[in-house]
Design a protein around this motif. Structure first.
Motif, PDB file in Angstrom:
ATOM      1  N   ALA A   4       0.907  -1.176   0.031  1.00 33.68           N
ATOM      2  CA  ALA A   4       0.081   0.114   0.147  1.00 33.68           C
ATOM      3  C   ALA A   4       0.924   1.225  -0.050  1.00 33.68           C
ATOM      4  O   ALA A   4       0.386   2.299  -0.531  1.00 33.68           O
ATOM      5  CB  ALA A   4      -0.842  -0.204   1.118  1.00 33.68           C
ATOM      6  N   GLN A   5       1.885   1.303   0.514  1.00 31.92           N
ATOM      7  CA  GLN A   5       2.857   2.443   0.545  1.00 31.92           C
ATOM      8  C   GLN A   5       3.459   2.532  -1.000  1.00 31.92           C
ATOM      9  O   GLN A   5       3.869   3.864  -0.896  1.00 31.92           O
ATOM     10  CB  GLN A   5       4.098   2.137   1.563  1.00 31.92           C
ATOM     11  N   GLN A   6       3.712   1.591  -1.671  1.00 30.39           N
ATOM     12  CA  GLN A   6       4.039   1.998  -2.801  1.00 30.39           C
ATOM     13  C   GLN A   6       3.315   2.737  -3.949  1.00 30.39           C
ATOM     14  O   GLN A   6       3.568   3.173  -5.122  1.00 30.39           O
ATOM     15  CB  GLN A   6       4.508   0.644  -3.897  1.00 30.39           C
ATOM     16  N   VAL A   7       1.886   2.394  -3.583  1.00 26.74           N
ATOM     17  CA  VAL A   7       0.817   3.103  -4.537  1.00 26.74           C
ATOM     18  C   VAL A   7       0.623   4.543  -4.102  1.00 26.74           C
ATOM     19  O   VAL A   7       0.502   5.046  -2.810  1.00 26.74           O
ATOM     20  CB  VAL A   7      -0.602   2.273  -4.254  1.00 26.74           C
ATOM     21  N   PRO A   8       0.507   5.620  -4.959  1.00 29.57           N
ATOM     22  CA  PRO A   8       0.291   6.821  -4.679  1.00 29.57           C
ATOM     23  C   PRO A   8      -0.889   7.176  -4.066  1.00 29.57           C
ATOM     24  O   PRO A   8      -1.902   6.457  -4.222  1.00 29.57           O
ATOM     25  CB  PRO A   8       0.040   7.606  -6.031  1.00 29.57           C
ATOM     26  N   THR A 161      -7.129  -2.675  14.764  1.00 29.74           N
ATOM     27  CA  THR A 161      -6.012  -3.006  13.591  1.00 29.74           C
ATOM     28  C   THR A 161      -6.747  -4.273  12.928  1.00 29.74           C
ATOM     29  O   THR A 161      -7.103  -5.375  13.572  1.00 29.74           O
ATOM     30  CB  THR A 161      -4.709  -3.437  14.296  1.00 29.74           C
ATOM     31  N   PHE A 162      -6.928  -4.383  11.452  1.00 28.75           N
ATOM     32  CA  PHE A 162      -7.713  -5.411  11.019  1.00 28.75           C
ATOM     33  C   PHE A 162      -6.851  -6.021   9.904  1.00 28.75           C
ATOM     34  O   PHE A 162      -5.868  -5.495   9.553  1.00 28.75           O
ATOM     35  CB  PHE A 162      -9.027  -4.977  10.310  1.00 28.75           C
ATOM     36  N   ILE A 163      -7.065  -7.225   9.750  1.00 33.15           N
ATOM     37  CA  ILE A 163      -6.235  -8.133   8.856  1.00 33.15           C
ATOM     38  C   ILE A 163      -7.360  -8.573   7.681  1.00 33.15           C
ATOM     39  O   ILE A 163      -8.275  -9.186   8.010  1.00 33.15           O
ATOM     40  CB  ILE A 163      -5.491  -9.327   9.463  1.00 33.15           C
ATOM     41  N   CYS A 164      -6.877  -8.401   6.531  1.00 37.33           N
ATOM     42  CA  CYS A 164      -7.753  -8.667   5.238  1.00 37.33           C
ATOM     43  C   CYS A 164      -7.776 -10.141   5.199  1.00 37.33           C
ATOM     44  O   CYS A 164      -6.702 -10.780   5.236  1.00 37.33           O
ATOM     45  CB  CYS A 164      -7.558  -8.061   4.018  1.00 37.33           C
ATOM     46  N   SER A 165      -8.833 -10.854   5.306  1.00 37.92           N
ATOM     47  CA  SER A 165      -8.998 -12.070   5.111  1.00 37.92           C
ATOM     48  C   SER A 165      -8.758 -12.736   3.832  1.00 37.92           C
ATOM     49  O   SER A 165      -8.276 -13.868   3.680  1.00 37.92           O
ATOM     50  CB  SER A 165     -10.397 -12.798   5.822  1.00 37.92           C
ATOM     51  N   ASP A 166      -8.886 -12.122   2.713  1.00 36.97           N
ATOM     52  CA  ASP A 166      -8.375 -12.331   1.274  1.00 36.97           C
ATOM     53  C   ASP A 166      -7.004 -12.409   1.029  1.00 36.97           C
ATOM     54  O   ASP A 166      -6.337 -13.300   0.457  1.00 36.97           O
ATOM     55  CB  ASP A 166      -9.232 -11.568   0.423  1.00 36.97           C
ATOM     56  N   CYS A 167      -6.122 -11.195   1.280  1.00 37.01           N
ATOM     57  CA  CYS A 167      -4.668 -11.049   1.074  1.00 37.01           C
ATOM     58  C   CYS A 167      -3.775 -10.917   2.244  1.00 37.01           C
ATOM     59  O   CYS A 167      -2.674 -10.530   2.201  1.00 37.01           O
ATOM     60  CB  CYS A 167      -4.770  -9.749   0.025  1.00 37.01           C
ATOM     61  N   GLN A 168      -4.329 -10.850   3.344  1.00 33.63           N
ATOM     62  CA  GLN A 168      -3.485 -10.697   4.531  1.00 33.63           C
ATOM     63  C   GLN A 168      -2.935  -9.443   5.113  1.00 33.63           C
ATOM     64  O   GLN A 168      -1.984  -9.288   5.614  1.00 33.63           O
ATOM     65  CB  GLN A 168      -2.568 -11.892   4.973  1.00 33.63           C
ATOM     66  N   MET A 169      -3.559  -8.459   4.122  1.00 36.12           N
ATOM     67  CA  MET A 169      -2.975  -7.136   4.446  1.00 36.12           C
ATOM     68  C   MET A 169      -3.482  -6.633   5.539  1.00 36.12           C
ATOM     69  O   MET A 169      -4.692  -6.621   6.064  1.00 36.12           O
ATOM     70  CB  MET A 169      -3.518  -6.095   3.307  1.00 36.12           C
ATOM     71  N   VAL A 170      -2.522  -5.867   6.233  1.00 36.91           N
ATOM     72  CA  VAL A 170      -2.712  -5.141   7.683  1.00 36.91           C
ATOM     73  C   VAL A 170      -3.363  -3.632   7.415  1.00 36.91           C
ATOM     74  O   VAL A 170      -3.083  -2.970   6.706  1.00 36.91           O
ATOM     75  CB  VAL A 170      -1.505  -5.169   8.281  1.00 36.91           C
ATOM     76  N   CYS A 171      -4.520  -3.726   8.099  1.00 37.86           N
ATOM     77  CA  CYS A 171      -5.283  -2.211   8.261  1.00 37.86           C
ATOM     78  C   CYS A 171      -5.245  -1.580   9.439  1.00 37.86           C
ATOM     79  O   CYS A 171      -5.934  -2.049  10.251  1.00 37.86           O
ATOM     80  CB  CYS A 171      -6.604  -2.068   7.634  1.00 37.86           C
ATOM     81  N   PRO A 172      -4.085  -0.810   9.724  1.00 36.26           N
ATOM     82  CA  PRO A 172      -4.089  -0.141  11.346  1.00 36.26           C
ATOM     83  C   PRO A 172      -4.795   0.978  11.319  1.00 36.26           C
ATOM     84  O   PRO A 172      -5.183   1.438  10.586  1.00 36.26           O
ATOM     85  CB  PRO A 172      -2.540  -0.047  11.426  1.00 36.26           C
ATOM     86  N   ARG A 187      -6.416  -2.039   1.946  1.00 30.94           N
ATOM     87  CA  ARG A 187      -5.474  -1.192   1.519  1.00 30.94           C
ATOM     88  C   ARG A 187      -4.706  -1.587   0.359  1.00 30.94           C
ATOM     89  O   ARG A 187      -4.092  -0.969  -0.309  1.00 30.94           O
ATOM     90  CB  ARG A 187      -4.440  -0.885   2.655  1.00 30.94           C
ATOM     91  N   ASN A 188      -4.859  -2.937   0.060  1.00 36.22           N
ATOM     92  CA  ASN A 188      -4.191  -3.478  -1.107  1.00 36.22           C
ATOM     93  C   ASN A 188      -4.853  -3.009  -2.259  1.00 36.22           C
ATOM     94  O   ASN A 188      -6.101  -3.249  -2.613  1.00 36.22           O
ATOM     95  CB  ASN A 188      -4.249  -5.037  -0.875  1.00 36.22           C
ATOM     96  N   PRO A 189      -4.217  -2.411  -3.338  1.00 41.53           N
ATOM     97  CA  PRO A 189      -4.779  -1.975  -4.545  1.00 41.53           C
ATOM     98  C   PRO A 189      -5.318  -3.030  -5.333  1.00 41.53           C
ATOM     99  O   PRO A 189      -6.201  -2.697  -6.123  1.00 41.53           O
ATOM    100  CB  PRO A 189      -3.730  -1.136  -5.079  1.00 41.53           C
ATOM    101  N   VAL A 190      -4.804  -4.096  -5.296  1.00 41.61           N
ATOM    102  CA  VAL A 190      -5.142  -5.072  -6.177  1.00 41.61           C
ATOM    103  C   VAL A 190      -6.448  -6.122  -5.442  1.00 41.61           C
ATOM    104  O   VAL A 190      -6.651  -7.121  -5.987  1.00 41.61           O
ATOM    105  CB  VAL A 190      -4.074  -6.129  -6.513  1.00 41.61           C
ATOM    106  N   CYS A 191      -6.592  -5.770  -4.245  1.00 40.69           N
ATOM    107  CA  CYS A 191      -7.478  -6.571  -3.305  1.00 40.69           C
ATOM    108  C   CYS A 191      -9.045  -5.595  -3.042  1.00 40.69           C
ATOM    109  O   CYS A 191      -8.908  -4.564  -2.888  1.00 40.69           O
ATOM    110  CB  CYS A 191      -7.103  -7.056  -2.126  1.00 40.69           C
ATOM    111  N   ASN A 192      -9.989  -6.228  -3.633  1.00 39.44           N
ATOM    112  CA  ASN A 192     -11.315  -5.275  -3.598  1.00 39.44           C
ATOM    113  C   ASN A 192     -12.185  -5.702  -2.497  1.00 39.44           C
ATOM    114  O   ASN A 192     -13.405  -5.715  -2.565  1.00 39.44           O
ATOM    115  CB  ASN A 192     -12.014  -5.327  -5.047  1.00 39.44           C
ATOM    116  N   ASN A 193     -11.604  -6.292  -1.390  1.00 36.45           N
ATOM    117  CA  ASN A 193     -12.436  -6.880  -0.355  1.00 36.45           C
ATOM    118  C   ASN A 193     -12.859  -5.590   0.559  1.00 36.45           C
ATOM    119  O   ASN A 193     -12.291  -4.607   0.935  1.00 36.45           O
ATOM    120  CB  ASN A 193     -11.350  -7.557   0.719  1.00 36.45           C
ATOM    121  N   ARG A 194     -14.129  -5.579   0.892  1.00 41.28           N
ATOM    122  CA  ARG A 194     -14.825  -4.763   1.676  1.00 41.28           C
ATOM    123  C   ARG A 194     -15.607  -5.379   2.919  1.00 41.28           C
ATOM    124  O   ARG A 194     -16.100  -4.530   3.521  1.00 41.28           O
ATOM    125  CB  ARG A 194     -15.962  -3.980   0.740  1.00 41.28           C
TER     126      ARG A 194
END
Length: 645
Positions: A4-8, A161-172, A187-194
């Protein structure tokens, strides 16, 4: 690497006012001397402390503009003030002359692990509960009220702090606003989990949370109006600072909370559905939401609450102030020497109420104006003095007397079984009444400024407590209130009325005894019913078993259980007649038992076709010779629940 930090990212909107107040608050903290800084560090090193208390008047003297802005935008500026506090400790911690070990522990346990908060005291802007409205939201104000209810302390999730169940991305650092809030999307730009997120408890932040309910005081209540109430939300060090009955000042801000329970009412469930019917290969499918009648159409209601950051007792006159005033000191001495102090206080508190001295003696003062012996201010000052200056102790004789009187209260409750009457009080006699007796005795000794609690104080407390316990006498049950209807001719009216009059007094029974015999019969009937049901299930015979127990068999069984209580044939006859009357009442008045007659028996499949002619004739002879119905069957009403014995 965090993808997520690499995406503008979109630039965050900066709160210019918050940044300015953070800088000015940082400068205010720099004005503290070394001793004040050390005190703050020592307090924050304690495990349960995370709040720095700032004197608002001191802040106003340093920077009046900053103080006014904080007062007007308190709720908005709270995060900025917390950031300024942490920035101050990070930059000035090496400059403070303290032990290196203590500074290192402060840096490790406070700056790295704790979230710091700012609270204010000595706020002058005070509002009545009746004057609170949405124009006061977010402002730093002070309110006063009487605590009428407290709720238990429990942890509250403030930053998750949440963890995406699809891509394991941390959402603090997902802020929680008085309800469980998940991230809008991953927060993962390629993951559309809501939807699918898991809460990470180890990296989430919790605080102590407590809610209390206050009511506007009697002095602020307009004539003829009902007192208004308000919920107070307390966090961190504020919890457990107020008890029911306390009159407290609460400093904080007014907030509005949505009534989210309206959105979870039972009814139509909100689900995704296609607006267009049938299949569509052109990509025109649009998803909508059904069930809006259960959600969006209803009006969402809100209610006001008060978020408190500091709690203090309401304004009270201390003992030093009382003794420094010659007029108040003289008035207190006059009341101390008053031989009729108890009666004069009752008259002063309730001048317009005649009689009811016991009720007036045990009532707390809430009258705003007094017109007789002592004024309201005199009584308030006297109570303040006695509470602070007099601490009476129980003497050995008073302790023994309290034990004796408490035994009397207990025996008075259990004497019903001996007298044959039941006497129930509105308040059960338990250890709480013993504590009330001790507290009343102590209060009476304080009122007379006595250092020892004597027997006379205990006796007066016992008299007041006895008057406060309301006893309700339950009369005995008259079993002659119901008499089974029989065919009576003009010839035997006088014959049958005579024994009814003579035996009416003998057919009374206490409520306890009536309940005891009822429970015995209900237990036996249900036990026999279970045995019959088990027998019918295991037996291969086609014979239909009649439900219930015959009336005479039930009476005989109860008499066998009461054999130890029967000493003569006359007593046996009276007990049998009593049981017969009890069964009549249970069938026709209380409707606990059901009596099966000939019409009811046919509903269970027992007809004359299942029996030969001899048995039918024998059964008819028994019925004709049984005008009392002793051969009829009894069952328990299926909806009856037996009382605990």
């Amino acid at each position: 690497m965090d993808i997520a930090q690499q995406v503008p990212q979109h630039p965050r909107v900066r709160d210019v006012l918050g940044d300015q107040c953070q800088r000015l608050f940082f400068e205010y903290l720099e004005s503290f001397d070394d001793n004040e800084k050390k005190i703050m560090i020592d307090e924050l090193c304690q495990p349960q402390r995370s709040t720095v208390l700032i004197n608002y008047r001191h802040l106003s003297n340093f920077n009046d503009r900053l103080a006014r802005v904080i007062q007007d935008e308190y709720y908005r500026l709270l995060p900025a003030l917390s950031r300024g506090l942490k920035q101050f400790f990070r930059e000035h911690l090496p400059k403070i002359e303290m032990e290196a070990e203590k500074l290192e522990r402060f840096k490790r346990t406070v700056l790295n692990d704790k979230e710091l908060y700012v609270a204010f005291s000595d706020v002058q802007m005070r509002y009545k509960l009746r004057n609170l409205n949405t124009s006061k939201m977010g402002m730093l104000i002070r309110i006063t009220g009487q605590v009428i209810r407290t709720y238990p302390v429990h942890p509250e999730l403030v930053s998750a702090t949440f963890i995406c169940s699809d891509c394991q991305m941390v959402c603090p650092d997902v802020e929680q606003q008085f309800r469980f809030t998940q991230p809008l999307m991953c927060r993962n730009p390629v993951c559309n989990n809501r939807v699918h997120f898991a809460l990470d408890l180890t990296r989430s932040r919790f605080v102590d949370f407590q809610k209390v309910r206050i009511q506007e005081s009697q002095s602020e209540l307009p004539h003829g109006n009902i007192p208004r109430c308000l919920d107070i939300i307390m966090r961190n060090e504020c919890v457990e600072q107020a008890k029911p009955g306390d009159r407290c000042d609460f400093i904080g801000t007014l907030i509005v909370l949505p009534d989210v329970s309206q959105l979870s009412m039972p009814g139509v469930r909100a689900e995704s559905a296609q607006r267009t019917q049938g299949s569509d290969d052109k990509g025109y499918n649009a998803e909508g939401v059904r069930g809006l009648k259960a959600l969006g159409v209803r009006d969402l209601t809100y209610h006001l609450a008060f978020l408190a950051c500091h709690i203090t007792p309401a304004e009270q006159t201390n003992i030093e102030t009382l003794l420094n005033s010659d007029s108040k000191k003289k008035r207190i001495e006059t009341m101390m020497t008053d031989k009729n102090l108890f009666a004069n206080l009752r008259t002063s508190l309730f001048p317009t109420i005649y009689g009811n001295d016991e009720i007036k003696s045990g009532t707390r003062s809430s009258v705003p104006s007094l017109v007789t012996s002592y004024t309201f201010n005199d009584i308030r000052d006297y109570i303040t003095y006695t509470k602070a200056a007099v601490q009476p102790k129980l003497t050995s004789s008073a302790k023994e007397h309290i034990i004796t009187l408490y035994k009397q209260l207990r025996l008075r409750e259990t004497s019903s079984s001996i007298t044959g009457r039941i006497s129930s009080s509105s308040t059960p006699i338990t250890v709480r009444q013993l504590e009330s007796l001790i507290r009343l005795s102590e209060a009476i000794a304080k009122m007379y400024c006595q250092e020892d609690i004597d027997i006379k104080h205990v006796q007066e407390a016992y008299r007041l407590l006895s008057k406060a316990i309301i006893h309700v006498d339950q009369p005995d049950i008259d079993l002659n209130e119901y008499n089974r209807s029989t065919t009576i001719t003009d010839e035997n009216i006088e014959i049958e009325q005579e024994p009814i009059i003579t035996t009416k007094e003998e057919m009374k029974i206490s409520v306890d005894e009536y309940k005891r015999l009822t429970n015995m019969m209900v237990y036996q009937l249900r036990k026999m019913d279970e045995e019959q049901e088990t027998e019918s299930q295991t037996s291969s015979s086609t014979t239909i078993i009649m439900p219930g127990v015959k009336r005479r068999e039930l009476i005989n069984w109860v008499l066998e259980q009461l054999a130890d209580e029967i000493n003569s044939l006359d007593e046996l006859a009276r007990k049998k007649a009593t049981l017969d009357k009890i069964i009549d009442r249970l069938v026709h008045v209380d409707e606990i038992l059901i009596q099966l007659d000939k019409r009811t028996i046919s509903q269970f499949g027992v007809t004359t076709e299942t029996k030969d002619s001899t048995n039918v004739e024998q059964q008819e002879d028994e019925d004709n010779e049984d005008p009392e119905g002793n051969n009829l069957y009894l069952i328990v009403h299926p909806n009856y629940v037996a009382e605990d014995q």
